[in-house]
Write a protein that holds these residues in place. Structure first.
Motif, PDB file in Angstrom:
ATOM      1  N   HIS A  36       0.788  -1.237   0.000  1.00 25.50           N
ATOM      2  CA  HIS A  36       0.000   0.000   0.000  1.00 25.50           C
ATOM      3  C   HIS A  36       0.813   1.277   0.000  1.00 25.50           C
ATOM      4  CE1 HIS A  36      -3.696  -2.220   0.477  1.00 25.50           C
ATOM      5  NE2 HIS A  36      -3.017  -3.008   1.285  1.00 25.50           N
ATOM      6  N   HIS A  37       2.070   1.195   0.294  1.00 24.26           N
ATOM      7  CA  HIS A  37       2.888   2.410   0.303  1.00 24.26           C
ATOM      8  C   HIS A  37       3.428   2.673  -1.102  1.00 24.26           C
ATOM      9  CE1 HIS A  37       2.569   1.871   4.597  1.00 24.26           C
ATOM     10  NE2 HIS A  37       3.130   3.066   4.782  1.00 24.26           N
ATOM     11  N   ILE A  38       3.488   3.933  -1.462  1.00 22.65           N
ATOM     12  CA  ILE A  38       4.004   4.290  -2.785  1.00 22.65           C
ATOM     13  C   ILE A  38       5.510   4.025  -2.797  1.00 22.65           C
ATOM     14  CG2 ILE A  38       4.421   6.216  -4.362  1.00 22.65           C
ATOM     15  CD1 ILE A  38       1.733   7.408  -3.303  1.00 22.65           C
ATOM     16  N   GLN A  39       5.942   3.242  -3.784  1.00 21.79           N
ATOM     17  CA  GLN A  39       7.345   2.866  -3.883  1.00 21.79           C
ATOM     18  C   GLN A  39       7.756   2.991  -5.350  1.00 21.79           C
ATOM     19  OE1 GLN A  39       7.247  -1.334  -2.659  1.00 21.79           O
ATOM     20  NE2 GLN A  39       5.244  -1.425  -3.628  1.00 21.79           N
ATOM     21  N   PRO A  40       9.040   3.126  -5.622  1.00 17.68           N
ATOM     22  CA  PRO A  40       9.437   3.317  -7.020  1.00 17.68           C
ATOM     23  C   PRO A  40       9.331   2.011  -7.802  1.00 17.68           C
ATOM     24  CG  PRO A  40      11.369   3.089  -5.651  1.00 17.68           C
ATOM     25  CD  PRO A  40      10.193   3.080  -4.709  1.00 17.68           C
ATOM     26  N   THR A  41       8.968   2.101  -9.059  1.00 16.62           N
ATOM     27  CA  THR A  41       8.946   0.916  -9.917  1.00 16.62           C
ATOM     28  C   THR A  41      10.357   0.354 -10.044  1.00 16.62           C
ATOM     29  OG1 THR A  41       7.197   2.024 -11.106  1.00 16.62           O
ATOM     30  CG2 THR A  41       8.179   0.122 -12.188  1.00 16.62           C
ATOM     31  N   SER A  42      11.318   1.244 -10.100  1.00 19.56           N
ATOM     32  CA  SER A  42      12.735   0.858 -10.095  1.00 19.56           C
ATOM     33  C   SER A  42      13.508   2.045  -9.551  1.00 19.56           C
ATOM     34  CB  SER A  42      13.215   0.546 -11.514  1.00 19.56           C
ATOM     35  OG  SER A  42      13.144   1.712 -12.315  1.00 19.56           O
ATOM     36  N   GLY A  43      14.710   1.795  -9.096  1.00 21.93           N
ATOM     37  CA  GLY A  43      15.578   2.890  -8.658  1.00 21.93           C
ATOM     38  C   GLY A  43      15.152   3.507  -7.341  1.00 21.93           C
ATOM     39  N   LEU A  44      15.505   4.773  -7.176  1.00 25.07           N
ATOM     40  CA  LEU A  44      15.364   5.427  -5.869  1.00 25.07           C
ATOM     41  C   LEU A  44      14.267   6.486  -5.868  1.00 25.07           C
ATOM     42  CD1 LEU A  44      18.116   6.559  -3.472  1.00 25.07           C
ATOM     43  CD2 LEU A  44      16.532   8.309  -4.306  1.00 25.07           C
ATOM     44  N   LEU A  45      13.437   6.405  -4.853  1.00 24.12           N
ATOM     45  CA  LEU A  45      12.407   7.430  -4.600  1.00 24.12           C
ATOM     46  C   LEU A  45      12.905   8.297  -3.450  1.00 24.12           C
ATOM     47  CD1 LEU A  45       8.624   6.728  -3.869  1.00 24.12           C
ATOM     48  CD2 LEU A  45      10.115   7.619  -2.072  1.00 24.12           C
ATOM     49  N   ASN A  46      12.693   9.636  -3.561  1.00 21.08           N
ATOM     50  CA  ASN A  46      12.856  10.446  -2.345  1.00 21.08           C
ATOM     51  C   ASN A  46      11.696  11.413  -2.186  1.00 21.08           C
ATOM     52  OD1 ASN A  46      14.825  11.520  -4.420  1.00 21.08           O
ATOM     53  ND2 ASN A  46      15.256  13.074  -2.917  1.00 21.08           N
ATOM     54  N   ASP A  47      11.918  12.683  -1.996  1.00 25.54           N
ATOM     55  CA  ASP A  47      10.886  13.589  -1.497  1.00 25.54           C
ATOM     56  C   ASP A  47       9.536  13.532  -2.241  1.00 25.54           C
ATOM     57  OD1 ASP A  47      13.394  14.369  -0.652  1.00 25.54           O
ATOM     58  OD2 ASP A  47      13.175  16.460  -1.211  1.00 25.54           O
ATOM     59  N   PRO A  48       8.435  13.642  -1.487  1.00 22.69           N
ATOM     60  CA  PRO A  48       7.143  13.919  -2.125  1.00 22.69           C
ATOM     61  C   PRO A  48       7.174  15.336  -2.699  1.00 22.69           C
ATOM     62  CG  PRO A  48       6.923  13.999   0.268  1.00 22.69           C
ATOM     63  CD  PRO A  48       8.326  13.549  -0.028  1.00 22.69           C
ATOM     64  N   ASN A  49       6.573  15.520  -3.825  1.00 25.63           N
ATOM     65  CA  ASN A  49       6.551  16.824  -4.517  1.00 25.63           C
ATOM     66  C   ASN A  49       5.148  17.117  -5.022  1.00 25.63           C
ATOM     67  OD1 ASN A  49       9.708  16.335  -6.391  1.00 25.63           O
ATOM     68  ND2 ASN A  49       9.382  16.878  -4.283  1.00 25.63           N
ATOM     69  N   GLY A  50       4.819  18.392  -5.160  1.00 32.83           N
ATOM     70  CA  GLY A  50       3.613  18.809  -5.890  1.00 32.83           C
ATOM     71  C   GLY A  50       2.313  18.200  -5.406  1.00 32.83           C
ATOM     72  N   PHE A  51       2.212  17.900  -4.113  1.00 28.95           N
ATOM     73  CA  PHE A  51       0.982  17.303  -3.567  1.00 28.95           C
ATOM     74  C   PHE A  51      -0.146  18.329  -3.741  1.00 28.95           C
ATOM     75  CE2 PHE A  51      -0.948  15.515   0.656  1.00 28.95           C
ATOM     76  CZ  PHE A  51      -1.853  14.763  -0.075  1.00 28.95           C
ATOM     77  N   SER A  52      -1.257  17.900  -4.333  1.00 29.77           N
ATOM     78  CA  SER A  52      -2.333  18.856  -4.634  1.00 29.77           C
ATOM     79  C   SER A  52      -3.633  18.125  -4.963  1.00 29.77           C
ATOM     80  CB  SER A  52      -1.939  19.731  -5.827  1.00 29.77           C
ATOM     81  OG  SER A  52      -1.438  18.930  -6.877  1.00 29.77           O
ATOM     82  N   TRP A  76      10.608  14.064 -11.685  1.00 30.82           N
ATOM     83  CA  TRP A  76       9.367  13.942 -10.906  1.00 30.82           C
ATOM     84  C   TRP A  76       8.544  12.797 -11.507  1.00 30.82           C
ATOM     85  CZ3 TRP A  76       6.181  18.596  -8.835  1.00 30.82           C
ATOM     86  CH2 TRP A  76       7.016  19.514  -8.196  1.00 30.82           C
ATOM     87  N   GLN A  77       8.188  11.845 -10.682  1.00 32.49           N
ATOM     88  CA  GLN A  77       7.234  10.792 -11.082  1.00 32.49           C
ATOM     89  C   GLN A  77       5.864  11.221 -10.577  1.00 32.49           C
ATOM     90  OE1 GLN A  77       8.447   7.811 -12.497  1.00 32.49           O
ATOM     91  NE2 GLN A  77       6.542   6.631 -12.580  1.00 32.49           N
ATOM     92  N   HIS A  78       4.818  10.905 -11.329  1.00 35.47           N
ATOM     93  CA  HIS A  78       3.467  11.395 -11.038  1.00 35.47           C
ATOM     94  C   HIS A  78       2.538  10.236 -10.681  1.00 35.47           C
ATOM     95  CE1 HIS A  78      -0.165  13.837 -12.870  1.00 35.47           C
ATOM     96  NE2 HIS A  78      -0.242  13.735 -11.554  1.00 35.47           N
ATOM     97  N   GLY A  91       3.392   7.925 -14.670  1.00 34.66           N
ATOM     98  CA  GLY A  91       4.669   7.991 -15.390  1.00 34.66           C
ATOM     99  C   GLY A  91       5.530   9.187 -15.000  1.00 34.66           C
ATOM    100  N   LEU A  92       6.614   9.347 -15.710  1.00 38.30           N
ATOM    101  CA  LEU A  92       7.510  10.475 -15.427  1.00 38.30           C
ATOM    102  C   LEU A  92       6.842  11.767 -15.882  1.00 38.30           C
ATOM    103  CD1 LEU A  92      11.197   9.607 -16.394  1.00 38.30           C
ATOM    104  CD2 LEU A  92      10.145   9.670 -14.144  1.00 38.30           C
ATOM    105  N   ALA A  93       6.904  12.779 -15.055  1.00 38.61           N
ATOM    106  CA  ALA A  93       6.200  14.019 -15.382  1.00 38.61           C
ATOM    107  C   ALA A  93       7.157  15.155 -15.715  1.00 38.61           C
ATOM    108  CB  ALA A  93       5.310  14.412 -14.206  1.00 38.61           C
TER     109      ALA A  93
END
Ligand code: FRU
Length: 501
Positions: A36-52, A76-78, A91-93
């Motif tokens: 249930h937690h948002i995780q990257p499809t591959s590679g590294l995820l860090n900060d949440p951005n553009g929450f709206s 930024w991934q969306h 996808g990538l935004a």
């Protein structure tokens, strides 16, 4: 893979086309993938951005380097959601594809304006001799998720007296126009938050430095973020290098907050900031981004991961996740955090805890579940979360005698970040009932204490899926219940390959 400057900053189109599908397949195999937690499809995820909230749904973006478990060329991934719980991967935004963001589309925020979403973010650039340049950039997203970057920076450099560590704009609208809080560092290496103003989103002027208390600044402030709760301003921020004399903290870098009585943005003045406080008492929360939703609620998402720390999933070429969406409230000046109500809808089957000889066990769980536990004054119990073989366990000790909750990840089987300590503790009032809501999602826990008075969040890595929970100790009059969670409905977050638009 050898990670150096060259490999970290290789333009995306120069990677073989097979690379991302391979990495995604490897990540999908992991026993540590969450449900249930948002995780990257591959590679590294860090900060949440553009929450709206825009065009009838929730939008959330996150920092990603899709090619490996390191901090490389960021985009930024969306992801989008109707309910704040099930997320769809869009996808990538925002890609690092202009001279102003050539070395990373870094952190930023978004505001719905008319029928579009306005995004403000930092473009990270490295010159030929690897000097950093930081640009504050703008982009518009339409209702088809098309993003058009503005051709010129909104703010081309930090003002005199500040270094190029100048990033993470938090966009704020008020009756006068738009403000941006930007993380900064003085040339004498003191953290700062600069306040900018614009009437039209085009011309930005620096109003000065926000009066963050001198002992709360560290050497650089990342991710400043303002949210309003009951008309009170709450500032979340990450003061890197904060002195331990200000607040003892254990993580490499802290995510802190300040509540104030008032905030005058035009004068960059906070009135009567209350005591600086750590946002989360666990191991891994950083770069939290909070917004005021259209209905006024303050909602927050955190990065669960820390800079400069290796995690066990690095071996599988992926790293980190975001927290559940949390609602922030204030009571007597104290910040409470709780999962948004929609998280309750994940519950399926309930099991009451039945104690026999001071021990209750719930087995055959499937990785994601939660425990609601009430420990009466002066009782102490330990909760163990283990895999089927009990080859390792996460331990949560609730001591309602001394008024403490302690989380111990020493015996989980796959240790990491040992240098920063393997236990975390919160101090509550002695001799009082303690209630916890412990959420487990395969390799992450979020432990909400006394209705969100404190939160302890962290990653933990057992040798197999968590499937057994037991509670033991002085269990007289202890009550509790375990809820199993349904499987995720998110189609994209876990299953799609990263789409490069
Ligand atoms: C915080 C941070 C931000 C920056 C981003 C880069 O984790 O360092 O300051 O914008 O990550 O990915």
């Amino acid at each position: 893979m050898i990670w150096n400057r060259k490999t970290r900053y290789t333009p995306y189109e120069q990677w073989p086309a097979t690379k991302l599908p391979q990495l995604a397949a490897q990540a999908r195999q992991s026993k540590w993938r969450m449900q249930h937690h948002i995780q990257p499809t591959s590679g590294l995820l860090n900060d949440p951005n553009g929450f709206s909230y825009f065009d009838g749904q929730w939008h959330l973006f996150y920092q990603v380097f899709p090619f490996g478990p390191v901090h490389g060329l960021k985009s930024w991934q969306h992801v989008t959601s109707k309910n704040l719980v099930d997320w769809h991967d869009e996808g990538l935004a925002i890609r690092p594809d202009t001279p102003y963001d050539s070395h990373g589309a870094y952190t930023g925020t978004a505001l719905p304006i008319d029928d579009q979403l306005f995004i403000m973010y930092t473009g990270n650039v490295r010159t030929a001799d690897w000097q950093r340049e930081s640009y504050q950039l703008g982009a518009w997203m339409d209702t088809d998720n098309h993003i058009k970057k503005l051709s010129r920076p909104l703010i081309a450099h930090a003002p005199a007296g500040y270094t190029s560590s100048f990033r993470d704009p938090d966009l704020i609208r008020n009756d006068h126009g738009y403000y941006a809080l930007i993380g900064a560092q003085t040339t004498t290496e003191i953290g700062a938050i600069l306040v900018y103003f614009s009437k039209d989103l085009t011309t930005w002027t620096c109003q000065g430095e926000l009066n963050v208390p001198a002992n709360a600044r560290g050497y650089m402030i990342e991710c400043p973020n303002l949210v309003w709760i009951d008309q009170q301003p709450v500032l979340l921020f990450c003061p890197q290098g904060l002195s331990q004399a200000t607040i003892p903290y254990q993580n490499i870098y802290p995510n802190m907050y300040l509540v104030a009585d008032q905030l005058n943005l035009a004068q960059a003045q906070f009135t009567e900031p209350h005591a600086l406080t750590q946002l989360d008492d666990g191991f891994d929360v950083y770069a939290t981004q909070a917004i005021n939703a259209p209905d006024g609620r303050a909602l927050a998402v955190s990065w669960i991961g820390l800079p400069e720390i290796s995690y066990p999933t690095d071996r599988e070429n992926w790293a980190h996740c975001l927290s559940l969406v949390k609602e922030l409230t204030l009571k007597d000046g104290h910040l409470y955090q709780n999962p948004v109500a929609a998280v309750d809808d994940l519950r399926t089957t309930a099991h009451d805890l039945v104690f026999e000889q001071q021990r209750a066990t719930v087995a055959a769980l499937n990785g994601s579940f939660e425990l609601l536990l009430t420990v009466p004054a002066d009782k102490t119990v330990t909760v163990n979360i283990a895999d089927q073989q009990e080859s390792g366990q996460l331990q949560v000790t609730v001591d309602a005698n001394h008024g403490q909750v302690m989380i111990d990840r020493r015996h989980t089987g796959n240790s990491f970040a040992e240098d920063y300590g393997q236990t975390r503790q919160v101090e509550l009032t002695a001799h009082k009932t303690i209630k916890i809501r412990l959420i487990i999602d395969v390799s992450v826990f979020e432990c909400y204490i006394d209705n969100g008075y404190s939160v302890m969040t962290g990653r933990f890595f057992l040798n197999a899926t968590p499937s057994r929970l037991n509670v033991q100790g002085d269990t007289t009059a202890v009550t509790g219940k375990v809820w199993e969670w349904r499987q995720s409905e998110h189609t994209g977050v876990d299953n799609n390959e990263t789409k490069i638009k």
